[in-house]
Scaffold this motif. Sequence first.
Motif, PDB file in Angstrom:
ATOM      1  N   GLU A   1      34.641  19.550  22.823  1.00  0.00           N
ATOM      2  CA  GLU A   1      33.377  18.906  23.157  1.00  0.00           C
ATOM      3  C   GLU A   1      33.422  17.432  22.773  1.00  0.00           C
ATOM      4  OE1 GLU A   1      30.458  21.271  21.172  1.00  0.00           O
ATOM      5  OE2 GLU A   1      30.806  22.992  22.462  1.00  0.00           O
ATOM      6  N   GLY A   2      32.958  16.574  23.665  1.00  0.00           N
ATOM      7  CA  GLY A   2      32.973  15.137  23.436  1.00  0.00           C
ATOM      8  C   GLY A   2      34.242  14.458  23.903  1.00  0.00           C
ATOM      9  N   SER A   3      35.255  15.248  24.296  1.00  0.00           N
ATOM     10  CA  SER A   3      36.526  14.688  24.767  1.00  0.00           C
ATOM     11  C   SER A   3      36.540  14.594  26.283  1.00  0.00           C
ATOM     12  CB  SER A   3      37.692  15.558  24.301  1.00  0.00           C
ATOM     13  OG  SER A   3      37.756  15.584  22.893  1.00  0.00           O
ATOM     14  N   ASN A   4      37.422  13.733  26.798  1.00  0.00           N
ATOM     15  CA  ASN A   4      37.556  13.532  28.239  1.00  0.00           C
ATOM     16  C   ASN A   4      38.809  14.204  28.770  1.00  0.00           C
ATOM     17  OD1 ASN A   4      35.303  11.896  28.121  1.00  0.00           O
ATOM     18  ND2 ASN A   4      36.470  10.006  28.093  1.00  0.00           N
TER      19      ASN A   4
ATOM     20  N   ASN B   1      32.422  11.601  34.973  1.00  0.00           N
ATOM     21  CA  ASN B   1      32.462  10.161  34.706  1.00  0.00           C
ATOM     22  C   ASN B   1      32.912   9.367  35.928  1.00  0.00           C
ATOM     23  OD1 ASN B   1      31.812  10.628  31.940  1.00  0.00           O
ATOM     24  ND2 ASN B   1      33.940  11.155  31.576  1.00  0.00           N
TER      25      ASN B   1
ATOM     26  N   THR C   1      33.664  14.498  30.785  1.00  0.00           N
ATOM     27  CA  THR C   1      33.479  14.641  29.346  1.00  0.00           C
ATOM     28  C   THR C   1      32.902  16.025  29.083  1.00  0.00           C
ATOM     29  OG1 THR C   1      33.032  12.281  29.083  1.00  0.00           O
ATOM     30  CG2 THR C   1      32.318  13.722  27.290  1.00  0.00           C
TER      31      THR C   1
ATOM     32  N   ILE D   1      30.747  18.706  27.424  1.00  0.00           N
ATOM     33  CA  ILE D   1      29.471  18.667  26.701  1.00  0.00           C
ATOM     34  C   ILE D   1      29.335  19.887  25.798  1.00  0.00           C
ATOM     35  CG2 ILE D   1      26.976  18.690  26.951  1.00  0.00           C
ATOM     36  CD1 ILE D   1      27.391  17.204  29.613  1.00  0.00           C
ATOM     37  N   SER D   2      29.630  21.061  26.352  1.00  0.00           N
ATOM     38  CA  SER D   2      29.515  22.293  25.561  1.00  0.00           C
ATOM     39  C   SER D   2      30.455  23.346  26.114  1.00  0.00           C
ATOM     40  CB  SER D   2      28.078  22.816  25.590  1.00  0.00           C
ATOM     41  OG  SER D   2      27.703  23.153  26.913  1.00  0.00           O
TER      42      SER D   2
END
Length: 76
Positions: free
Chosen positions: A11-14, A54, A68, A70-71
């Motif tokens: 989570e939070g990674s691309n 993105n 990205t 999110i969950s």
Amino acid sequence: MLKGATTLVAEGSNMDIVFDTSGAASVDFLLPGMVVAIGDVGDDIPTTANVRINTVSSTSTETTCNVTAISHLGAS
């Protein structure tokens, strides 16, 4: 539809994800800013992730999106 297997990032990674249709065409409705759910089956355990798109880059046969995470729901 996802094209091929993918391993979901934290989570939070691309990551880049490739989409195509059952007829091997690009997916024209994906736009930056959209949030979509994607799924994968790893080790026979289904995993779903919500991702924010993105960037979108399309050819005649596929669409590549940088997303990205999110969950996640399911396998880690």
